[in-house]
Write a protein that holds these residues in place. Sequence first.
Motif, PDB file in Angstrom:
ATOM      1  N   VAL A 133       0.834  -1.208   0.000  1.00 36.99           N
ATOM      2  CA  VAL A 133       0.000   0.000   0.000  1.00 36.99           C
ATOM      3  C   VAL A 133       0.871   1.261   0.000  1.00 36.99           C
ATOM      4  O   VAL A 133       0.541   2.261  -0.650  1.00 36.99           O
ATOM      5  CB  VAL A 133      -0.966  -0.001   1.209  1.00 36.99           C
ATOM      6  CG1 VAL A 133      -1.783   1.277   1.264  1.00 36.99           C
ATOM      7  CG2 VAL A 133      -1.898  -1.203   1.123  1.00 36.99           C
ATOM      8  N   ALA A 134       2.006   1.209   0.701  1.00 34.55           N
ATOM      9  CA  ALA A 134       2.891   2.381   0.740  1.00 34.55           C
ATOM     10  C   ALA A 134       3.329   2.747  -0.679  1.00 34.55           C
ATOM     11  O   ALA A 134       3.287   3.911  -1.085  1.00 34.55           O
ATOM     12  CB  ALA A 134       4.106   2.084   1.611  1.00 34.55           C
ATOM     13  N   ARG A 135       3.752   1.740  -1.425  1.00 34.82           N
ATOM     14  CA  ARG A 135       4.234   1.989  -2.797  1.00 34.82           C
ATOM     15  C   ARG A 135       3.076   2.423  -3.714  1.00 34.82           C
ATOM     16  O   ARG A 135       3.238   3.295  -4.561  1.00 34.82           O
ATOM     17  CB  ARG A 135       4.884   0.697  -3.308  1.00 34.82           C
ATOM     18  CG  ARG A 135       5.583   0.832  -4.609  1.00 34.82           C
ATOM     19  CD  ARG A 135       7.009   1.341  -4.446  1.00 34.82           C
ATOM     20  NE  ARG A 135       7.639   1.528  -5.773  1.00 34.82           N
ATOM     21  CZ  ARG A 135       7.926   2.701  -6.310  1.00 34.82           C
ATOM     22  NH1 ARG A 135       7.679   3.812  -5.651  1.00 34.82           N
ATOM     23  NH2 ARG A 135       8.477   2.781  -7.500  1.00 34.82           N
ATOM     24  N   ILE A 136       1.912   1.799  -3.516  1.00 37.13           N
ATOM     25  CA  ILE A 136       0.751   2.187  -4.335  1.00 37.13           C
ATOM     26  C   ILE A 136       0.447   3.667  -4.098  1.00 37.13           C
ATOM     27  O   ILE A 136       0.246   4.442  -5.038  1.00 37.13           O
ATOM     28  CB  ILE A 136      -0.487   1.315  -4.014  1.00 37.13           C
ATOM     29  CG1 ILE A 136      -0.251  -0.146  -4.407  1.00 37.13           C
ATOM     30  CG2 ILE A 136      -1.735   1.853  -4.736  1.00 37.13           C
ATOM     31  CD1 ILE A 136      -1.331  -1.114  -3.922  1.00 37.13           C
ATOM     32  N   LEU A 137       0.458   4.069  -2.816  1.00 36.40           N
ATOM     33  CA  LEU A 137       0.138   5.472  -2.508  1.00 36.40           C
ATOM     34  C   LEU A 137       1.197   6.423  -3.061  1.00 36.40           C
ATOM     35  O   LEU A 137       0.881   7.524  -3.517  1.00 36.40           O
ATOM     36  CB  LEU A 137      -0.017   5.656  -1.002  1.00 36.40           C
ATOM     37  CG  LEU A 137      -1.345   5.124  -0.469  1.00 36.40           C
ATOM     38  CD1 LEU A 137      -1.315   4.979   1.028  1.00 36.40           C
ATOM     39  CD2 LEU A 137      -2.487   6.046  -0.869  1.00 36.40           C
ATOM     40  N   GLU A 138       2.433   5.973  -3.029  1.00 35.57           N
ATOM     41  CA  GLU A 138       3.506   6.808  -3.605  1.00 35.57           C
ATOM     42  C   GLU A 138       3.280   7.063  -5.080  1.00 35.57           C
ATOM     43  O   GLU A 138       3.534   8.140  -5.591  1.00 35.57           O
ATOM     44  CB  GLU A 138       4.836   6.038  -3.496  1.00 35.57           C
ATOM     45  CG  GLU A 138       5.768   6.488  -2.402  1.00 35.57           C
ATOM     46  CD  GLU A 138       6.922   5.504  -2.327  1.00 35.57           C
ATOM     47  OE1 GLU A 138       7.197   5.078  -1.197  1.00 35.57           O
ATOM     48  OE2 GLU A 138       7.505   5.142  -3.387  1.00 35.57           O
ATOM     49  N   ARG A 139       2.804   6.034  -5.773  1.00 38.04           N
ATOM     50  CA  ARG A 139       2.687   6.138  -7.238  1.00 38.04           C
ATOM     51  C   ARG A 139       1.290   6.561  -7.695  1.00 38.04           C
ATOM     52  O   ARG A 139       1.091   6.837  -8.875  1.00 38.04           O
ATOM     53  CB  ARG A 139       3.081   4.805  -7.869  1.00 38.04           C
ATOM     54  CG  ARG A 139       4.543   4.434  -7.489  1.00 38.04           C
ATOM     55  CD  ARG A 139       5.116   3.398  -8.402  1.00 38.04           C
ATOM     56  NE  ARG A 139       5.075   3.791  -9.793  1.00 38.04           N
ATOM     57  CZ  ARG A 139       5.169   2.943 -10.809  1.00 38.04           C
ATOM     58  NH1 ARG A 139       5.290   1.657 -10.559  1.00 38.04           N
ATOM     59  NH2 ARG A 139       5.123   3.365 -12.051  1.00 38.04           N
ATOM     60  N   ALA A 140       0.345   6.598  -6.769  1.00 40.10           N
ATOM     61  CA  ALA A 140      -1.018   6.971  -7.146  1.00 40.10           C
ATOM     62  C   ALA A 140      -1.090   8.472  -7.433  1.00 40.10           C
ATOM     63  O   ALA A 140      -0.493   9.280  -6.720  1.00 40.10           O
ATOM     64  CB  ALA A 140      -1.989   6.602  -6.038  1.00 40.10           C
ATOM     65  N   ARG A 141      -1.827   8.821  -8.467  1.00 40.68           N
ATOM     66  CA  ARG A 141      -2.062  10.231  -8.788  1.00 40.68           C
ATOM     67  C   ARG A 141      -3.527  10.590  -8.519  1.00 40.68           C
ATOM     68  O   ARG A 141      -3.995  11.644  -8.930  1.00 40.68           O
ATOM     69  CB  ARG A 141      -1.747  10.493 -10.276  1.00 40.68           C
ATOM     70  CG  ARG A 141      -0.322  10.195 -10.644  1.00 40.68           C
ATOM     71  CD  ARG A 141       0.631  11.291 -10.107  1.00 40.68           C
ATOM     72  NE  ARG A 141       2.026  10.869 -10.185  1.00 40.68           N
ATOM     73  CZ  ARG A 141       2.693  10.310  -9.184  1.00 40.68           C
ATOM     74  NH1 ARG A 141       2.123  10.121  -8.008  1.00 40.68           N
ATOM     75  NH2 ARG A 141       3.958   9.959  -9.335  1.00 40.68           N
ATOM     76  N   ILE A 142      -4.246   9.671  -7.880  1.00 40.40           N
ATOM     77  CA  ILE A 142      -5.670   9.857  -7.587  1.00 40.40           C
ATOM     78  C   ILE A 142      -5.878   9.596  -6.090  1.00 40.40           C
ATOM     79  O   ILE A 142      -5.052   8.923  -5.465  1.00 40.40           O
ATOM     80  CB  ILE A 142      -6.534   8.870  -8.425  1.00 40.40           C
ATOM     81  CG1 ILE A 142      -6.097   7.419  -8.166  1.00 40.40           C
ATOM     82  CG2 ILE A 142      -6.473   9.210  -9.909  1.00 40.40           C
ATOM     83  CD1 ILE A 142      -6.991   6.378  -8.828  1.00 40.40           C
TER      84      ILE A 142
END
Length: 244
Positions: A133-142
């Motif tokens: 989740v940490a990496r997803i949030l880092e790369r999320a633009r939404i």
Amino acid sequence: MDFANVLFGGPCNRRCPYCIGELLPDRVNVDNRDVFPPAGIDRFVDEVNARGIREIVFTGTTTDPQLYRHEVPLLELLRSRISGARYSVHTNGAVALQKIDVFNRYDRACISLPSFDPEIYARHMGSRQVPDVARILERARIPVKISCVLDADNARDLERFLSRCRALGVRRVVLRRQFGDTRTWEVPLRQTGTYRGNPVYDHDGVEVTYWDFDATTSTSLNLFADGSLGEEYLLVRSASRAAV
Ligand code: SF4
């Protein structure tokens, strides 16, 4: 009517014991992961436009919506035929990083995450692989919201879970009960309001909503994988009454 669900069926990359799809009639759970456009899409678009629905959710009954192979063409098709709607994906997050460019094509996302602990996660999701989740949030633009189904396993650890979410930059968490579970879990937080009949709490800046399906006043239009359309918020009721 508040929102509309585009529902996908087929094998999943998780095996949740409380998977809602298992409670639905087999006829609506057909594998449509490679069907473009999905069956019934014209009638769905007409109904969404006729009812002025502006929130559209990609989600699944027996599979994860990110296992659908035509997410981007379907988003483009819907955006070209429905004006002013927002699109969100309700996913287990298992392939979000692999498909991060597709993930970012939605307007927002909701990731199902019962725990960061692999043991507890496995009891809920049938796999020890907790999404990063940490990496997803880092790369999320939404904006990314977390949805957590509570049971005795994780309810006792709720504050730690919420603190971890907060540290990762999550700003909204939805707590849910398993379908049919009548137990009420204590949320040791300060209530700040309500949303559609559900209590809303604050945890150091994280908005936490305790979503009670039975009490909610929301309704939805549901396009099932077999092309049938149903109404009502509870998918189980919606599927049993879906027009074929
Ligand atoms: S991730 Fe969703 S569709 Fe997949 S098994 Fe779990 S509840 Fe069912």
